[in-house]
Design a protein around this motif. Structure first.
Motif, PDB file in Angstrom:
ATOM      1  N   GLY A   1      16.041  -9.002 -14.048  1.00 44.39           N
ATOM      2  CA  GLY A   1      17.124  -8.236 -14.628  1.00 44.39           C
ATOM      3  C   GLY A   1      16.707  -6.965 -15.341  1.00 44.39           C
ATOM      4  O   GLY A   1      17.571  -6.205 -15.790  1.00 44.39           O
ATOM      5  N   TRP A   2      15.394  -6.702 -15.441  1.00 44.85           N
ATOM      6  CA  TRP A   2      14.913  -5.486 -16.115  1.00 44.85           C
ATOM      7  C   TRP A   2      14.624  -4.422 -15.054  1.00 44.85           C
ATOM      8  O   TRP A   2      13.818  -4.633 -14.146  1.00 44.85           O
ATOM      9  N   PRO A   3      15.244  -3.259 -15.146  1.00 46.11           N
ATOM     10  CA  PRO A   3      15.022  -2.219 -14.135  1.00 46.11           C
ATOM     11  C   PRO A   3      13.607  -1.667 -14.216  1.00 46.11           C
ATOM     12  O   PRO A   3      13.030  -1.552 -15.304  1.00 46.11           O
ATOM     13  N   HIS A   4      13.057  -1.337 -13.071  1.00 48.97           N
ATOM     14  CA  HIS A   4      11.711  -0.769 -13.051  1.00 48.97           C
ATOM     15  C   HIS A   4      11.540   0.130 -11.840  1.00 48.97           C
ATOM     16  O   HIS A   4      12.269   0.035 -10.846  1.00 48.97           O
ATOM     17  N   ASP A   5      10.558   1.006 -11.953  1.00 52.52           N
ATOM     18  CA  ASP A   5      10.311   2.000 -10.904  1.00 52.52           C
ATOM     19  C   ASP A   5       8.826   2.331 -10.900  1.00 52.52           C
ATOM     20  O   ASP A   5       8.249   2.643 -11.949  1.00 52.52           O
ATOM     21  N   GLY A   6       8.204   2.227  -9.734  1.00 56.12           N
ATOM     22  CA  GLY A   6       6.789   2.543  -9.608  1.00 56.12           C
ATOM     23  C   GLY A   6       6.575   3.743  -8.711  1.00 56.12           C
ATOM     24  O   GLY A   6       7.193   3.853  -7.647  1.00 56.12           O
ATOM     25  N   GLU A   7       5.705   4.649  -9.138  1.00 55.92           N
ATOM     26  CA  GLU A   7       5.378   5.836  -8.344  1.00 55.92           C
ATOM     27  C   GLU A   7       3.869   5.975  -8.258  1.00 55.92           C
ATOM     28  O   GLU A   7       3.173   5.940  -9.279  1.00 55.92           O
ATOM     29  N   THR A   8       3.368   6.136  -7.063  1.00 59.60           N
ATOM     30  CA  THR A   8       1.925   6.205  -6.843  1.00 59.60           C
ATOM     31  C   THR A   8       1.370   7.572  -7.244  1.00 59.60           C
ATOM     32  O   THR A   8       1.883   8.611  -6.814  1.00 59.60           O
ATOM     33  N   ILE A   9       0.345   7.539  -8.061  1.00 63.94           N
ATOM     34  CA  ILE A   9      -0.347   8.773  -8.459  1.00 63.94           C
ATOM     35  C   ILE A   9      -1.488   9.068  -7.496  1.00 63.94           C
ATOM     36  O   ILE A   9      -1.714  10.207  -7.100  1.00 63.94           O
ATOM     37  N   ALA A  10      -2.226   8.022  -7.144  1.00 66.20           N
ATOM     38  CA  ALA A  10      -3.280   8.127  -6.136  1.00 66.20           C
ATOM     39  C   ALA A  10      -3.136   6.926  -5.216  1.00 66.20           C
ATOM     40  O   ALA A  10      -2.874   5.812  -5.687  1.00 66.20           O
ATOM     41  N   ASP A  11      -3.274   7.129  -3.893  1.00 62.72           N
ATOM     42  CA  ASP A  11      -3.066   6.064  -2.915  1.00 62.72           C
ATOM     43  C   ASP A  11      -3.537   4.726  -3.474  1.00 62.72           C
ATOM     44  O   ASP A  11      -4.686   4.593  -3.908  1.00 62.72           O
ATOM     45  N   SER A  12      -2.638   3.737  -3.452  1.00 65.13           N
ATOM     46  CA  SER A  12      -2.961   2.523  -4.188  1.00 65.13           C
ATOM     47  C   SER A  12      -2.444   1.260  -3.525  1.00 65.13           C
ATOM     48  O   SER A  12      -1.552   1.285  -2.675  1.00 65.13           O
ATOM     49  N   LEU A  13      -3.033   0.134  -3.965  1.00 60.74           N
ATOM     50  CA  LEU A  13      -2.595  -1.203  -3.591  1.00 60.74           C
ATOM     51  C   LEU A  13      -1.994  -1.877  -4.818  1.00 60.74           C
ATOM     52  O   LEU A  13      -2.521  -1.758  -5.924  1.00 60.74           O
ATOM     53  N   THR A  14      -0.886  -2.583  -4.609  1.00 52.69           N
ATOM     54  CA  THR A  14      -0.261  -3.357  -5.673  1.00 52.69           C
ATOM     55  C   THR A  14      -0.049  -4.783  -5.178  1.00 52.69           C
ATOM     56  O   THR A  14       0.438  -4.997  -4.066  1.00 52.69           O
ATOM     57  N   TYR A  15      -0.412  -5.750  -6.033  1.00 47.87           N
ATOM     58  CA  TYR A  15      -0.266  -7.169  -5.712  1.00 47.87           C
ATOM     59  C   TYR A  15       0.850  -7.728  -6.589  1.00 47.87           C
ATOM     60  O   TYR A  15       0.709  -7.795  -7.811  1.00 47.87           O
ATOM     61  N   SER A  16       1.954  -8.119  -5.975  1.00 47.59           N
ATOM     62  CA  SER A  16       3.122  -8.593  -6.717  1.00 47.59           C
ATOM     63  C   SER A  16       3.197 -10.114  -6.642  1.00 47.59           C
ATOM     64  O   SER A  16       3.515 -10.676  -5.596  1.00 47.59           O
TER      65      SER A  16
ATOM     66  N   TYR B   1       0.871  -1.182   0.000  1.00 47.08           N
ATOM     67  CA  TYR B   1       0.000   0.000   0.000  1.00 47.08           C
ATOM     68  C   TYR B   1       0.902   1.223   0.000  1.00 47.08           C
ATOM     69  O   TYR B   1       1.811   1.339   0.832  1.00 47.08           O
ATOM     70  N   ALA B   2       0.677   2.124  -0.958  1.00 50.95           N
ATOM     71  CA  ALA B   2       1.545   3.298  -1.094  1.00 50.95           C
ATOM     72  C   ALA B   2       0.727   4.568  -1.176  1.00 50.95           C
ATOM     73  O   ALA B   2      -0.326   4.611  -1.821  1.00 50.95           O
ATOM     74  N   THR B   3       1.230   5.613  -0.523  1.00 54.39           N
ATOM     75  CA  THR B   3       0.566   6.908  -0.562  1.00 54.39           C
ATOM     76  C   THR B   3       0.995   7.672  -1.811  1.00 54.39           C
ATOM     77  O   THR B   3       1.950   7.294  -2.497  1.00 54.39           O
ATOM     78  N   GLN B   4       0.290   8.744  -2.105  1.00 48.13           N
ATOM     79  CA  GLN B   4       0.571   9.533  -3.305  1.00 48.13           C
ATOM     80  C   GLN B   4       2.040   9.967  -3.354  1.00 48.13           C
ATOM     81  O   GLN B   4       2.586  10.472  -2.381  1.00 48.13           O
ATOM     82  N   GLY B   5       2.675   9.712  -4.504  1.00 50.60           N
ATOM     83  CA  GLY B   5       4.066  10.084  -4.704  1.00 50.60           C
ATOM     84  C   GLY B   5       5.081   9.086  -4.191  1.00 50.60           C
ATOM     85  O   GLY B   5       6.284   9.253  -4.397  1.00 50.60           O
ATOM     86  N   ALA B   6       4.606   8.031  -3.521  1.00 47.75           N
ATOM     87  CA  ALA B   6       5.520   7.084  -2.891  1.00 47.75           C
ATOM     88  C   ALA B   6       5.983   6.004  -3.864  1.00 47.75           C
ATOM     89  O   ALA B   6       5.347   5.718  -4.876  1.00 47.75           O
ATOM     90  N   GLY B   7       7.110   5.399  -3.533  1.00 43.12           N
ATOM     91  CA  GLY B   7       7.676   4.271  -4.260  1.00 43.12           C
ATOM     92  C   GLY B   7       8.885   3.782  -3.495  1.00 43.12           C
ATOM     93  O   GLY B   7       9.202   4.309  -2.416  1.00 43.12           O
ATOM     94  N   VAL B   8       9.563   2.791  -4.032  1.00 41.64           N
ATOM     95  CA  VAL B   8      10.767   2.287  -3.360  1.00 41.64           C
ATOM     96  C   VAL B   8      12.014   2.597  -4.179  1.00 41.64           C
ATOM     97  O   VAL B   8      13.107   2.119  -3.860  1.00 41.64           O
ATOM     98  N   GLY B   9      11.871   3.403  -5.223  1.00 43.71           N
ATOM     99  CA  GLY B   9      13.005   3.798  -6.046  1.00 43.71           C
ATOM    100  C   GLY B   9      13.259   2.834  -7.185  1.00 43.71           C
ATOM    101  O   GLY B   9      12.770   1.697  -7.194  1.00 43.71           O
TER     102      GLY B   9
END
Length: 379
Positions: free
Chosen positions: A186-201, A117-125
């Motif tokens: 091996g593929w770089p990726h980056d996720g940034e939350t636009i609106a508070d969201s849930l992601t299922y990995s 669960y991530a707040t707006q603008g959040a990510g792990v880099g």
């Protein structure tokens, strides 16, 4: 629309063109998606000591990581933050339908379901993982960028956080509920939350040589396929300090023979079925007779959350067997239908198969119930 985006999913096309080859965005993979959990469920799990969880936060460019169990959310949830909980499928049965559509990949490759669960603008880099992952978008919106594999410079903004400096995206997409982004290892990726969201990995495991060697060492430690080097009738050697190629070849062959043994095959299957499932054994064990009576009375059973059994077909001299979390259960060919029904993960009762269940099957079910791997179904 280029070939990194799919409007309609076809598993054969996906496996031949994308799996372990390149990333892809699958729009509306889950139509009319409804979240099976919310941030409160995740917070509850994050307070448990046996659950792997963490909060990654960024405040004015300063990264921080709070490792679970989380006792003070006000202290940990500062700035833009993400709560990540591993293995949610092992604790909450309601998330299982998220993983079911990916059953075209064998169960032994599946690791777990991480939910964040991530707040707006959040990510792990920006970062690189060494496993395949399907990123299923729940509520809210999230921007995903994915780049090509390369030699990226790694940075450690926090001792518990590995990132890369950056990459040129070949995918730059905003996903909404039900959309999926597949990212190979091996593929770089980056996720940034636009609106508070849930992601299922939905993450997958791929053992490296060290892990395979650990299975071999454990087998040999049990005394299985354990042979000692011998060299009868060897020819005299010109100088004692020389190591002949024949000796090196013989030593390698000794290990190769152990790897090719049925014992190592079974050791691999034990490791492949190991899931780290939390065990909740019954306080009062049930007997075989009790289970037999309940089964005959129409009582239904189902696997505990996250439990996925594996089955070998009994070919090449190996026994027919089911493996659950590292434990082997052998069965006869006549029991195949019942054990396959058990391993399917579906609700199990006396109507599943035409023939009556055998003693071996009921004994196995009794053991699974007592270990907490199977449960009485209350649907």
């Amino acid at each position: 629309m280029n070939n990194l985006y799919l409007e309609h999913f076809d598993r054969d096309t996906f496996l031949s063109e994308y799996w372990q080859q390149k990333p892809v965005v699958i729009k509306r993979f889950f139509p009319n998606f409804v979240d099976p959990v919310d941030e409160n469920d995740l917070a509850g799990l994050a307070q448990e000591a046996e659950v792997d969880s963490r909060i990654v936060s960024n405040t004015n460019g300063q990264w921080d990581v709070a490792q679970g169990p989380i006792e003070d959310f006000d202290q940990a949830c500062k700035g833009q933050w993400t709560l990540l909980v591993q293995g949610v499928d092992k604790y909450i049965q309601d998330v299982a339908p998220i993983m079911t559509p990916f059953n075209f990949i064998p169960h032994w490759r599946l690791d777990d379901l991480m939910v964040s669960y991530a707040t707006q603008g959040a990510g792990v880099g920006a970062h690189i993982d060494q496993y395949d992952v399907f990123l299923v978008q729940g509520k809210g919106k999230r921007r995903w960028r994915v780049g090509k594999p390369d030699n990226y410079a790694e940075i450690l903004p926090h001792p518990k956080l590995r990132q890369i400096e950056g990459f040129e995206p070949i995918i730059d997409v905003v996903v909404e509920p039900g959309d999926v982004v597949y990212v190979p290892p091996g593929w770089p990726h980056d996720g940034e939350t636009i609106a508070d969201s849930l992601t299922y990995s939905v993450g997958y495991r791929a053992p490296d040589n060290l892990q395979l060697a650990e299975s071999l060492a454990m087998m040999l430690d049990r005394g299985e396929a354990q042979n000692r080097y011998s060299d009868p009738k060897r020819a005299p050697q010109r100088a004692p300090y020389l190591v002949s190629q024949n000796d090196v070849t013989a030593l390698k062959l000794q290990l190769i023979n152990a790897i090719n043994s049925d014992d190592f095959t079974l050791a691999l299957l034990e490791a492949m079925s190991e899931q780290g499932i939390p065990e909740y054994p019954l306080d009062t064990e049930v007997t075989l007779q009790q289970v037999s009576n309940e089964f005959a009375a129409g009582i239904s059973f189902a696997p505990a959350p996250g439990v996925r059994a594996l089955i070998t077909e009994g070919k090449h001299g190996l026994p027919r067997a089911m493996f659950v979390n590292g434990t082997q259960f052998n069965f006869a060919k006549t029991d195949s239908e019942w054990f396959e029904a058990l391993a399917s993960g579906n609700v199990l009762n006396a109507t599943c198969c035409q023939d009556a269940p055998s003693f071996t099957f009921l004994k196995t079910l009794t053991t699974l119930l007592n270990n907490g791997y199977w449960e009485w179904y209350e649907g």
